[in-house]
Design an enzyme around this catalytic site. Structure first.
Site, PDB file in Angstrom:
ATOM      1  N   CYS A  19       0.762  -1.331  -0.105  1.00  0.00           N
ATOM      2  CA  CYS A  19       0.243   0.114   0.111  1.00  0.00           C
ATOM      3  C   CYS A  19       0.714   1.246   0.021  1.00  0.00           C
ATOM      4  O   CYS A  19       1.372   1.330  -1.024  1.00  0.00           O
ATOM      5  CB  CYS A  19      -1.077  -0.084   1.139  1.00  0.00           C
ATOM      6  N   HIS A  51      -3.619  -5.460   2.136  1.00  0.00           N
ATOM      7  CA  HIS A  51      -3.112  -5.408   3.554  1.00  0.00           C
ATOM      8  C   HIS A  51      -3.742  -6.793   4.190  1.00  0.00           C
ATOM      9  O   HIS A  51      -4.257  -7.614   3.560  1.00  0.00           O
ATOM     10  CB  HIS A  51      -3.767  -4.288   4.126  1.00  0.00           C
TER      11      HIS A  51
HETATM   12  N1  GLN Z   1      -2.074   7.136   2.036  1.00  0.00           N
HETATM   13  C1  GLN Z   1      -2.240   6.192   0.995  1.00  0.00           C
HETATM   14  C2  GLN Z   1      -3.801   6.166   0.300  1.00  0.00           C
HETATM   15  O1  GLN Z   1      -4.819   6.270   1.040  1.00  0.00           O
HETATM   16  C3  GLN Z   1      -2.039   4.798   1.290  1.00  0.00           C
HETATM   17  C4  GLN Z   1      -2.796   4.305   2.403  1.00  0.00           C
HETATM   18  C5  GLN Z   1      -2.583   2.726   3.038  1.00  0.00           C
HETATM   19  O2  GLN Z   1      -1.343   2.430   3.174  1.00  0.00           O
HETATM   20  N2  GLN Z   1      -3.699   2.077   3.636  1.00  0.00           N
HETATM   21  O3  GLN Z   1      -3.871   6.079  -0.814  1.00  0.00           O
END
Ligand code: GLN
Length: 249
Positions: free
Chosen positions: A93, A194
């Protein structure tokens, strides 16, 4: 055998307990008689050539990404060299986004990327949240599914010719439109999944360990299967949720 792991910015990028992926790698390696040695790498640290067989970077919110992006980008050259030299890598992510060329976050700031994956990411207005199911073929003829959970505002666009990690069976994936998720560059995998990802997808954990051992010894081992009943059940629950409610705003 010892498997040297470089864990990039563990104190900042660990949303949804992404660190759990390291726990899975450690146990599955130990069950095969290998020992994972995990070194945290943060701002100001140096990446010594050949020091690590596997790199890991987790997810984080825009806030954490903004804090570490310049320091991570400063490690870009040695990191790209390590991966092109055969080191394995898993990026999740927020970490996946920052290993691309750049990430334009929700406030419009352009964060520098590492340029390891041929892609860029732009934050959109609506978050893409839910369970995801992918079909992957990391080895020719070996089709496997990956199940996980995604929560991102970033829309990731692969450059022409870039290889995705998988095809989206259910969920949003890279940008909700392309039908693809993640990116693969040699032994490096980037993904939005995740969960953490590896407890419910043990085949990917074994693939990463085999790649890391191939980097160390020159040959990928073929592991004996483990009793993965619990993991298979977790995968099924997650896949079922993706099929019934993934990819919806
Ligand atoms: N900040 C990033 C997004 O919202 C990654 C979010 C995350 O790692 N869950 O796209």
């Amino acid at each position: 055998m010892r498997i040297a792991v470089g864990h990039l910015f563990p104190d900042y990028l660990n949303i949804y307990a992404d660190r759990g992926n390291i726990a899975v790698l450690t146990r599955r390696a130990a069950w095969r008689g290998h020992e994972l040695e995990v070194e945290a790498i943060g701002a100001g640290d140096e990446l010594r050539p050949g020091a690590h067989d596997l790199y890991y970077i987790g997810g984080g919110q825009d806030r954490e990404q903004e804090l570490i992006a310049p320091a991570l980008a400063a490690l870009g050259e040695p990191l790209r060299e390590a991966v092109s030299g055969g080191a394995a890598l898993l990026a999740v992510c927020g970490g996946y986004q920052l290993l691309g060329r750049a990430y334009r976050d929700q406030s419009g700031d352009e964060l520098p990327g590492v340029g390891l994956f041929p892609l860029h990411t732009v934050a959109g207005d609506r978050r893409m949240i839910g369970d995801v199911l992918l079909e992957c073929e990391l080895e020719p003829g070996e089709r496997r599914t990956l199940a996980g959970f995604e929560n991102h505002a970033g829309r990731t666009y692969l450059d022409d010719g870039a290889e995705p990690l998988g095809r989206v069976l259910a969920g949003f994936g890279n940008n909700g439109e392309s039908g693809y998720e993640g990116c693969r560059a040699g032994r490096a995998i980037g993904t939005y999944l995740h969960g953490p990802l590896l407890p419910r997808n043990p085949w990917l954990a074994d693939w990463l360990l085999a790649q890391a051992l191939a980097q160390r010894t020159g040959e990928a081992p073929s592991f004996e299967p483990l009793a993965d009943d619990l993991e298979a059940a977790a995968h099924e629950v997650s896949a079922g949720r993706a099929r019934t409610r993934g990819g919806r705003y």
